[in-house]
Design a protein around this motif. Structure first.
Motif, PDB file in Angstrom:
ATOM      1  N   SER A 184     -35.083  12.904  35.498  1.00  0.00           N
ATOM      2  CA  SER A 184     -33.710  13.158  35.053  1.00  0.00           C
ATOM      3  C   SER A 184     -33.690  13.053  33.535  1.00  0.00           C
ATOM      4  CB  SER A 184     -32.749  12.128  35.650  1.00  0.00           C
ATOM      5  OG  SER A 184     -32.817  12.149  37.062  1.00  0.00           O
ATOM      6  N   TYR A 186     -31.359  12.472  30.041  1.00  0.00           N
ATOM      7  CA  TYR A 186     -30.116  11.907  29.519  1.00  0.00           C
ATOM      8  C   TYR A 186     -30.143  11.947  28.000  1.00  0.00           C
ATOM      9  CZ  TYR A 186     -29.783   9.964  34.233  1.00  0.00           C
ATOM     10  OH  TYR A 186     -29.728   9.818  35.594  1.00  0.00           O
ATOM     11  N   THR A 187     -28.959  12.038  27.427  1.00  0.00           N
ATOM     12  CA  THR A 187     -28.841  11.951  25.980  1.00  0.00           C
ATOM     13  C   THR A 187     -27.550  11.223  25.639  1.00  0.00           C
ATOM     14  OG1 THR A 187     -28.990  13.198  23.917  1.00  0.00           O
ATOM     15  CG2 THR A 187     -27.673  14.171  25.663  1.00  0.00           C
TER      16      THR A 187
END
Length: 199
Positions: A184, A186-187
């Protein structure tokens, strides 16, 4: 993929393993071909590239992205190299009388991160549509920089997020979280809370 040095072409461990998986490269060890399992055992380690880092590398390559290792010293136009010795900073202060505020902040941030293998930028990532125009000698600005971590590991705190953002400069940092092979992304983005205009 790969790089040239002294007239020879070399591959990084993750590149060799990826090409082996694609069926594009056969690697020999003592005149015997390596199996892909042997490749995993020989090329992946905590010192070079971890299994999770390779999983992220392979996933992005299969999606068409150009993926290169992040080199902090190559990004030194706004940071001091991680390997810059403390005594050289002190000598610089003694000889020149001072260092710039930017140099000092870089030094402080990097001292805090030094030795932290859990939180570091691993890869520069370039978009698939840039592949045709991509040049190793002048790669240009990456689309993002990738930090690889485990789903079971700790969550980055605010100081880690700020330090990695500082290292990355104006390129966004993406966190690739690996959970038993599932990845996965994310940021974190800056935002402002709305203000009540009617007190």
């Amino acid at each position: 993929m790969g790089f040239s040095a002294e007239g020879k072409q070399y591959l990084l461990p993750e590149e060799a393993l990826y090409l082996m998986e694609c069926g594009s490269l056969l690697v020999f060890n003592q005149d015997l071909p390596l199996s892909i399992q042997d490749g995993y055992e020989m090329f992946l380690s905590a010192d070079a590239v971890s299994l999770q880092q390779y999983q992220v590398f392979g996933h992005l390559k299969r999606l068409g992205y150009v993926v290169h290792r992040f080199d902090l010293s190559a990004n030194s136009h706004h940071v001091i190299s991680r390997n810059f010795p403390v005594h050289q900073i002190i000598q610089s202060i003694q000889v020149n009388g001072c260092i710039t505020q930017e140099e000092w902040m870089s030094f402080v941030f990097l001292l805090r991160l030094k030795g932290s293998e859990e939180w570091r930028i691993c890869f520069n990532v370039y978009q698939p549509d840039s592949v045709a125009d991509f040049k190793k000698s002048n790669p240009g600005k990456p689309y993002s920089r990738m930090c690889v971590c485990s789903f079971d590991g700790p969550v980055p705190d605010l100081s880690v997020i700020k330090q990695l953002a500082f290292q990355s400069g104006d390129v966004p940092v993406v966190y690739a979280v690996v959970d038993h092979g599932d990845i996965s992304f994310y940021t974190f983005k800056d935002f402002e809370l709305p203000r009540d205009v009617f007190p």
